[in-house]
Design an enzyme around this catalytic site. Structure first.
Site, PDB file in Angstrom:
ATOM      1  N   ASP A 485       0.829  -1.206   0.000  1.00 40.42           N
ATOM      2  CA  ASP A 485       0.000   0.000   0.000  1.00 40.42           C
ATOM      3  C   ASP A 485       0.868   1.262   0.000  1.00 40.42           C
ATOM      4  OD1 ASP A 485      -2.444   1.244  -0.104  1.00 40.42           O
ATOM      5  OD2 ASP A 485      -2.765   1.229   2.055  1.00 40.42           O
ATOM      6  N   GLU A 488       2.628   5.297  -4.029  1.00 41.12           N
ATOM      7  CA  GLU A 488       2.645   6.270  -5.161  1.00 41.12           C
ATOM      8  C   GLU A 488       3.951   7.028  -5.315  1.00 41.12           C
ATOM      9  OE1 GLU A 488       0.037   5.697  -3.151  1.00 41.12           O
ATOM     10  OE2 GLU A 488      -1.014   4.658  -4.746  1.00 41.12           O
ATOM     11  N   ASP A 656      -8.927   2.814  -3.189  1.00 39.93           N
ATOM     12  CA  ASP A 656      -9.911   3.212  -2.182  1.00 39.93           C
ATOM     13  C   ASP A 656     -11.186   3.694  -2.851  1.00 39.93           C
ATOM     14  OD1 ASP A 656      -7.975   2.544  -0.461  1.00 39.93           O
ATOM     15  OD2 ASP A 656      -7.673   4.534   0.370  1.00 39.93           O
TER      16      ASP A 656
END
Ligand SMILES: *[C@@H]1O[C@H](CO)[C@@H](O)[C@H](O)[C@H]1NC(C)=O
Ligand SMILES: *[C@@H]1O[C@H](CO)[C@@H](O)[C@H](O)[C@H]1NC(C)=O
Ligand SMILES: *[C@@H]1O[C@H](CO)[C@@H](O)[C@H](O)[C@H]1NC(C)=O
Ligand SMILES: *[C@@H]1O[C@H](CO)[C@@H](O)[C@H](O)[C@H]1NC(C)=O
Ligand SMILES: *[C@@H]1O[C@H](CO)[C@@H](O)[C@H](O)[C@H]1NC(C)=O
Ligand SMILES: *[C@@H]1O[C@H](CO)[C@@H](O)[C@H](O)[C@H]1NC(C)=O
Ligand SMILES: *[C@@H]1O[C@H](CO)[C@@H](O)[C@H](O)[C@H]1NC(C)=O
Ligand SMILES: *[C@H]1O[C@@H](CO)[C@H](O)[C@@H](O)[C@@H]1NC(C)=O
Length: 904
Positions: A485, A488, A656
């Site tokens: 997770d 980015e 999400d």
């Protein structure tokens, strides 16, 4: 994981959301209400302005923005030299430099090469790559693979290349067999600057174009869209017209389909892949496509197809790589939530699934299990070691699995607190594996654990340190796969905010977590006020009162003043590139909610040039980690940020999303796009992540996701529980859909094996299987699983029927109802109303198919021991064929395999 949802995002998405709902409502028997995102708003992490105190206007929104086509001179080609595969030439600037969003490059090298029969490469780079001038970062092959020449030409290709200098250099690619022009820059100028590239192509009217990275949008992209590609930590923003970019920095390819104008429609697909990892923007407009990047080179690959399947295969074989084969168990059902507090609660969830007769394969933990949110730790107060070992033994003994989340940033201990030690950091720092500031000091941002550093995958020891960390940790907790997770890579603050502040570590995230006072989620799916008016009324009252309590805390809105970064010729501005991409984050600042572009890698590379690759590289490192832990077994990884080639190592989840009907619909085009990218292992947070779900939505969604490759229910902290057994009706609907999924597991596994070995797709758009039916160009409310299964889900709240087409009907294709085995009587092109009361998902089998089936069980391990069956769905000609692939379900190189062909 839930993340900062910034004000600008929400305002923007809201507008788009209402439009999307209007679109969905067209066929809705009831009228869904427009959703509000009030429970979603809290987390402004700073002033509205960007880090320099002002807002930047995205170039495409800025009325004062210069259109580079006007002032820029373009280029002239000269010194053309032919060779066996094509030619090389020099492109010289055809006039005075315009320096519009960077410094014009005076001389470029053009390489045109036929690399294979169906692949043409067009490459434009600066003639001089000055090592001291890092401004022209050319993506090296060791970071992202380069398609190469198959053998020396000449090839008999269906792609023709043409170019000219009138009035300035242009090039065109056409399809010989049809005479169609696929791409032409004629009539526009090439702009090539150190921080800005632009090239444009005209496209035919109403072109059909798909792909272009991860986006929450219909499958067909249309001609009024700006796709911004920059990996961003933002909860699935919907992109209706202008792209509010998505978390994944995935690149192209795009696929164009053109039809000939003769009486019988026949389509031909081609692919275009721009191999460039910089932030970029692709403008789809009625007249054509404009590509803009903020660096790199023009490294274009044209794929001739002429079918979607050929384009997708060729793209994977030459560029992305073939996707990882997954272990058999990964196709079982996965349950997850943010907010499982201890081993007992996890075990209760496992036991409850069993009690309700719902297959559960894998239990996941979000960040709750970590000690102070630190990677590779377990909070032994809430998750005691002994109890954990015992639980995981029972779990494994029952044939089930455990997958924990691992975040991308690494906590940096407080130097003034001797007891604040953290081995993972210490070892990493010894081996110099973290990104730095331009001055060589550690770059220190902020994520869940507090101030953090960030792995540098370009450092000499970065991957090995990560591999070692995974291997060491597995000795403590026997996990079976890893969920990556925040890749980015996300950072909650701007710049190296922890520098000089470590004495206060650990610190709370700079925003409230869901469930903290004032931030209780009260949001429900569309239509909740009509289906559950009592609960909706009390949620709405509680929400208003929470909003009232919070008002005043929000602060006064900052006055907006605009900043338009200027060009200083010869100087690259990575902090504020002169061309402002329509980045989803506040003020369009690239430094917002991410490690900033000036962070520096061990080899001197600036984050500006490789930002979109972090999520890709951490998957590589994690793959190597799992390969070390489980020698010879296929690593199981689900990652958030991806790039071309990530499928080789990992699957992907849709990020999400929100507990809304709208998002359930978007999961279909998102999955289909990932099929095109070569990442077939895909699923979304079923029943929705952010906000509360409800009984009806969860019922429909658990059924829909049962036909996705990756099948996981995941929920946000503090939202109402949404395990399938929470409602009897959802439990039943889930059992029913899983009953089908489990029977189909041998078929799904065979499809995955074919994807892994040939680059074919698992989830398919109708148009790909029926390319000659123009009415299917935008069809994304139905999909196929392989060639043989069609799913037509209800996507509208309150509906008890769904409209769907039966492609090929009336033209030789028969569809059988899965439940009754009866052939559907549909006319050609007929969009039929299909009965689908709640708890019922229409599934059809294509005539001409043979499906290998196995009896269902509560786990895949048990199911694999069950009796087999064959389902033969005869075609019009009374014939049917099918395949079955079998192996041990886990080995990278199985010692024995079985390939069965069945024909009737
Ligand atoms: C461009 O082409 C020239 C002439 O062939 C060659 O000398 C030069 O190395 C090339 N530049 C790059 C960056 O490849
Ligand atoms: C993946 O990691 C391995 C091991 O460090 C490295 O050799 C390889 O170059 C990496 N691949 C990519 C594409 O980053
Ligand atoms: C194109 O998108 C813009 C921006 O959202 C919108 O205002 C405009 O109406 C759209 N144009 C058409 C023709 O749909
Ligand atoms: C586990 O967590 C649940 C939910 O918060 C709580 O009710 C229960 O008491 C906890 N059990 C243990 C053993 O800590
Ligand atoms: C690096 O970028 C950050 C974020 O834009 C900025 O705050 C900082 O001043 C920059 N540092 C340098 C040395 O440019
Ligand atoms: C069938 O009809 C529904 C409802 O009007 C529509 O949403 C859908 O796009 C249609 N399907 C096709 C393939 O045209
Ligand atoms: C393949 O390996 C499995 C276990 O790894 C073993 O049980 C099986 O007998 C082997 N099969 C063959 C054909 O060698
Ligand atoms: C609202 O309705 C009641 C009665 O049918 C159910 O028990 C609740 O579970 C339902 N709430 C949601 C969120 O679906």
């Amino acid at each position: 994981m839930w993340r900062t949802a910034l004000l600008s995002t929400i305002v923007f998405s809201l507008t788009a959301l209402s439009l999307v709902i209007a679109q969905l409502a067209e066929d809705s028997p009831t009228s869904p209400t427009v959703a509000t995102r009030t429970s979603q708003r809290p987390l402004s992490t700073g002033p509205v302005a960007t880090s320099n105190g002002q807002n930047m206007l995205a170039n495409i929104d800025d009325p004062e923005a210069v259109d580079p086509q006007a002032p820029c001179p373009g280029y002239k080609a000269r010194s053309v030299k032919h060779n066996t595969n094509g030619f090389v030439a020099t492109l010289a600037l055809a006039g005075k430099a315009c320096n519009v969003y960077g410094t014009d490059i005076q001389s470029l090298n053009l390489t045109v090469e036929y690399q294979a029969k169906d692949r043409l490469h067009v490459w434009i780079i600066p003639t001089i790559l000055d090592a001291s001038n890092i401004s022209q970062f050319i993506l090296p092959a060791h970071l992202v693979g380069t398609p190469s020449i198959e053998h020396n030409g000449p090839y008999e290709s269906d792609l023709a290349f043409d170019w000219g200098n009138d009035p300035t250099f242009y090039f065109a690619v056409s399809r010989v067999s049809t005479g169609d022009t696929l791409f032409t820059t004629k009539g526009s100028k090439l702009v090539f600057e150190d921080q800005f590239l632009e090239f444009k192509s005209l496209l035919p009217e109403n072109y059909n174009l798909y792909g272009l990275g991860e986006v929450i949008h219909g499958l067909r992209l249309g001609n009024n869209l700006t796709r911004t590609i920059y990996a961003a930590d933002a909860g699935d923003p919907i992109d209706l017209y202008y792209e509010v970019d998505k978390k994944s920095g995935k690149l192209t390819p795009y696929f164009g389909t053109s039809s000939n104008q003769s009486k019988t429609y026949s389509s031909a697909s081609h692919g275009v892949y721009l191999r460039n990892a910089h932030g970029q923007e692709i403008l789809l407009r009625p007249e054509g496509i404009t590509w803009r990047t903020i660096g790199g080179s023009i490294d274009l690959y044209f794929y001739a197809g002429p079918s979607q399947a050929e384009v997708t295969k060729s793209f994977q074989l030459s560029a992305a790589g073939l996707p990882a084969m997954q272990q058999y168990w990964t196709f079982g059902f996965h349950q997850c939530r943010w907010g499982y507090h201890n081993w007992t609660e996890l075990e209760d969830v496992v036991v409850n699934h069993e009690k309700f007769g719902i297959p559960l394969e894998t239990i996941w933990t979000d960040i709750d299990y970590m000690e102070l949110y630190r990677d590779f730790t377990v909070d032994h107060v809430a998750f005691p070691a002994d109890a954990g070992r015992a639980f995981l033994r029972r779990l494994h003994d029952s044939g089930r699995h455990f997958v924990p989340i691992v975040d991308s940033a690494i906590y940096i201990p407080n130097p003034e607190n001797a007891s604040d030690s953290y081995d993972v950091y210490t070892k990493g720092e010894e081996q110099k594996v973290f990104m730095t500031n331009p001055d060589g000091s550690l770059y220190i941002g902020q994520v869940w654990p507090g101030y953090t550093v960030f792995p540098d995958w370009l450092s000499a020891n970065g991957v090995q340190w990560w591999v070692d960390s995974i291997a060491t940790w597995h000795k403590e907790i026997p996990f079976d796969g890893i969920w990556i997770d925040m890749s980015e890579v996300s950072s909650f603050c701007v710049g190296s905010c922890g520098s000089g502040n470590l004495a206060s570590n650990p610190i709370h995230p700079p925003f409230a977590l869901p469930g903290e006072p004032g931030y209780i989620p009260y949001d429900f799916p569309e239509g909740f006020d009509t289906t559950n008016s009592t609960e909706a009324a009390s949620a709405s009252a509680a929400s208003s009162s929470q909003a009232a309590d919070r008002s005043g805390a929000a602060g006064s809105p900052a006055t907006v003043s605009y900043y338009r970064p200027e060009v200083t010729p010869g100087v690259r501005n990575v902090n504020y590139p002169p061309y402002v991409i329509n980045h989803v984050q506040q003020g369009h600042d690239l430094a917002k909610s991410a490690v900033s572009p000036n962070a520096t890698h061990a080899d001197g590379t600036q984050e500006y040039d490789v930002h979109n690759l972090f999520g890709h590289q951490i998957l590589n490192a994690t793959y190597h980690g799992l390969a070390e832990v489980f020698p010879g077994k296929r690593p199981f990884i689900i990652g958030r940020s991806t790039f071309v080639g990530s499928g080789v190592w990992a699957g992907h989840w849709g990020g999400d999303n929100f507990s809304k009907w709208t998002y359930m619909f978007f999961s279909i085009p998102q999955a289909l796009s990932f099929s095109l990218f070569g990442i077939p292992m895909f699923g979304v947070d079923t029943c929705g992540f952010a906000g509360n779900t409800d009984e009806e939505l969860c019922n429909r969604w658990m059924q829909l996701s049962a036909f996705f490759t990756f099948y996981r229910n995941h929920n946000v902290l503090a939202a109402i529980p949404q395990e399938a057994y929470v409602w009897d009706s959802v439990a039943k609907a889930t059992r029913d859909a899983m009953h089908i999924r489990f029977q189909l597991l041998p078929y799904i596994y065979t499809l995955m094996y074919q994807a892994h070995t040939t680059g074919s797709t698992v989830m398919r758009a109708l148009a790909w299987e029926f390319p000659d039916d123009p009415s299917l160009a935008s069809a994304d409310r139905q999909f196929l699983l392989g060639p043989s299964i069609m799913v037509t889900p209800v996507l509208v709240q309150g509906a008890t029927t769904v409209n769907g087409v039966f492609p090929g009907a009336g033209k030789g294709t028969i569809w059988y109802d899965w439940y009754t085995g009866v052939a559907v009587e549909a006319d050609a092109g007929q969009n039929m109303t299909i009965n689908a009361p709640l708890g019922n998902i229409p599934v059809f089998v294509r005539g001409g198919s043979v499906l290998p089936l196995q009896e269902p069980a509560l786990t895949t391990t048990l199911a694999r021991k069950k009796p087999w069956a064959i389902l033969a769905a005869l075609g019009c000609d009374g014939k049917a064929t099918g395949n079955l692939y079998v192996d041990d379900g886990e080995s990278v190189v199985p010692n024995a395999t079985l390939w069965v062909k069945v024909s009737v």
